[in-house]
Design an enzyme around this catalytic site. Structure first.
Site, PDB file in Angstrom:
ATOM      1  N   GLU A 103      12.538  -9.111   2.310  1.00 20.90           N
ATOM      2  CA  GLU A 103      11.788  -8.088   2.654  1.00 20.90           C
ATOM      3  C   GLU A 103      12.632  -6.634   2.434  1.00 20.90           C
ATOM      4  O   GLU A 103      13.690  -6.881   2.834  1.00 20.90           O
ATOM      5  CB  GLU A 103      11.420  -8.088   4.369  1.00 20.90           C
ATOM      6  N   PRO A 127       0.798  -1.286  -0.015  1.00 24.98           N
ATOM      7  CA  PRO A 127      -0.107  -0.052  -0.105  1.00 24.98           C
ATOM      8  C   PRO A 127       0.920   1.371   0.115  1.00 24.98           C
ATOM      9  O   PRO A 127       1.730   1.395   0.757  1.00 24.98           O
ATOM     10  CB  PRO A 127      -0.761  -0.108   1.340  1.00 24.98           C
ATOM     11  N   ASN A 128       0.561   2.364  -0.658  1.00 26.08           N
ATOM     12  CA  ASN A 128       0.858   3.530  -0.670  1.00 26.08           C
ATOM     13  C   ASN A 128       2.149   3.626  -1.570  1.00 26.08           C
ATOM     14  O   ASN A 128       2.703   4.744  -1.841  1.00 26.08           O
ATOM     15  CB  ASN A 128       0.954   4.226   0.679  1.00 26.08           C
ATOM     16  N   ARG A 130       4.915  10.923  -2.543  1.00 28.95           N
ATOM     17  CA  ARG A 130       4.641  10.867  -1.021  1.00 28.95           C
ATOM     18  C   ARG A 130       5.758  11.123  -0.064  1.00 28.95           C
ATOM     19  O   ARG A 130       6.896  10.347  -0.415  1.00 28.95           O
ATOM     20  CB  ARG A 130       4.256   9.174  -0.750  1.00 28.95           C
ATOM     21  N   ALA A 176       3.103  -0.650   5.071  1.00 32.40           N
ATOM     22  CA  ALA A 176       2.381  -0.776   6.578  1.00 32.40           C
ATOM     23  C   ALA A 176       2.103  -1.995   6.795  1.00 32.40           C
ATOM     24  O   ALA A 176       2.086  -2.517   8.212  1.00 32.40           O
ATOM     25  CB  ALA A 176       1.458   0.186   6.612  1.00 32.40           C
ATOM     26  N   HIS A 178      12.604  -2.276   2.322  1.00 32.22           N
ATOM     27  CA  HIS A 178      11.951  -0.980   2.798  1.00 32.22           C
ATOM     28  C   HIS A 178      13.048   0.168   2.269  1.00 32.22           C
ATOM     29  O   HIS A 178      14.207  -0.038   2.431  1.00 32.22           O
ATOM     30  CB  HIS A 178      11.850  -0.794   4.472  1.00 32.22           C
ATOM     31  N   ARG A 192      12.948   4.983  12.701  1.00 29.76           N
ATOM     32  CA  ARG A 192      11.664   5.709  12.660  1.00 29.76           C
ATOM     33  C   ARG A 192      10.876   5.514  13.795  1.00 29.76           C
ATOM     34  O   ARG A 192      11.067   4.841  14.789  1.00 29.76           O
ATOM     35  CB  ARG A 192      10.860   5.463  11.424  1.00 29.76           C
ATOM     36  N   TYR A 203      11.139   9.278   1.368  1.00 28.95           N
ATOM     37  CA  TYR A 203      11.159   8.599   0.021  1.00 28.95           C
ATOM     38  C   TYR A 203      11.946   8.691  -1.162  1.00 28.95           C
ATOM     39  O   TYR A 203      11.820   8.095  -1.956  1.00 28.95           O
ATOM     40  CB  TYR A 203       9.521   7.848   0.088  1.00 28.95           C
ATOM     41  N   ASN A 245       8.166  -5.533  -0.648  1.00 24.29           N
ATOM     42  CA  ASN A 245       8.020  -4.161   0.223  1.00 24.29           C
ATOM     43  C   ASN A 245       6.457  -4.154   0.504  1.00 24.29           C
ATOM     44  O   ASN A 245       5.562  -3.747  -0.235  1.00 24.29           O
ATOM     45  CB  ASN A 245       8.442  -3.064  -0.442  1.00 24.29           C
TER      46      ASN A 245
HETATM   47  C1  DQA Z   1       7.970   1.112   3.957  1.00 24.66           C
HETATM   48  C2  DQA Z   1       8.223   1.447   5.479  1.00 24.66           C
HETATM   49  C3  DQA Z   1       6.801   1.380   6.045  1.00 24.66           C
HETATM   50  O1  DQA Z   1       6.911   1.372   7.489  1.00 24.66           O
HETATM   51  C4  DQA Z   1       5.839   2.164   5.402  1.00 24.66           C
HETATM   52  O2  DQA Z   1       4.579   1.997   6.118  1.00 24.66           O
HETATM   53  C5  DQA Z   1       5.846   2.325   3.963  1.00 24.66           C
HETATM   54  C6  DQA Z   1       7.164   2.171   3.394  1.00 24.66           C
HETATM   55  C7  DQA Z   1       9.644   1.612   3.423  1.00 24.66           C
HETATM   56  O3  DQA Z   1       9.386   1.254   2.129  1.00 24.66           O
HETATM   57  O4  DQA Z   1      10.404   2.448   3.830  1.00 24.66           O
HETATM   58  O5  DQA Z   1       4.784   2.290   3.435  1.00 24.66           O
HETATM   59  O6  DQA Z   1       7.863  -0.129   3.762  1.00 24.66           O
END
Ligand code: DQA
Length: 143
Positions: free
Chosen positions: A96, A9-10, A17, A75, A98, A105, A22, A72
């Site tokens: 995994e 998501p996102n 964003r 959240a 990020h 964070r 990011y 990735n």
């Molecule tokens: C993320 C880190 C997560 O905590 C966050 O919710 C994201 C992006 C990252 O790529 O840094 O959506 O996965």
């Protein structure tokens, strides 16, 4: 190798964003660079904002003969037992990743529900976390 990046998501909003966290580059632009950097590999890409779709993407990857997955989960990383179970249910390695340094964070980002089922975790290298994730997969697959 047939490899798959799965974004949760996102992550379609990367580049627009929270750029201070990011960065400014869109994922599509990064993906073009990554593919040209690794021309010997077939890198597929899937993004969804929906937990069940991400689970289906993992199963579909296995059915399609994908050899490794960079995930990735956004959240959902911090909440999803369903994704943990799906990773356990497939026989292909999942790394995994990020973009941000999640351990520097908020404390809720320090927990990964999915990490126990993953081959490893890469976080904090910006979009290069995906390239490093693929290199980790290739190491795991001993290519
Ligand atoms: C993320 C880190 C997560 O905590 C966050 O919710 C994201 C992006 C990252 O790529 O840094 O959506 O996965």
């Amino acid at each position: 190798m047939l490899l798959q990046i799965v974004n949760g998501p996102n992550l379609a909003k990367i580049g627009r964003r929270e750029p201070e966290i990011y960065g400014n580059k869109s994922f599509d632009d990064y993906l073009l660079e990554l593919k040209s950097y690794m021309p010997g590999h077939d890198i597929r890409y899937y993004q969804s904002n929906h937990e069940g779709d991400l689970i289906d993407a993992l199963y579909n990857a296995q059915e399609d003969g994908v050899q490794g997955i960079v995930l990735n989960a956004g959240a959902y990383t911090h909440t999803s037992i369903a994704l943990l179970d799906a990773i356990k249910a497939i026989a292909i390695p999942v790394v995994e990743v990020h973009i941000s340094g999640v351990y520097g964070r908020e404390t809720f980002r320090h927990t990964s529900m999915i990490a126990p089922a993953c081959a490893g975790v890469i976080a904090g290298f910006g979009l290069d976390s995906y390239r490093l994730g693929i290199e980790a997969l290739l190491l795991k697959l001993s290519v």
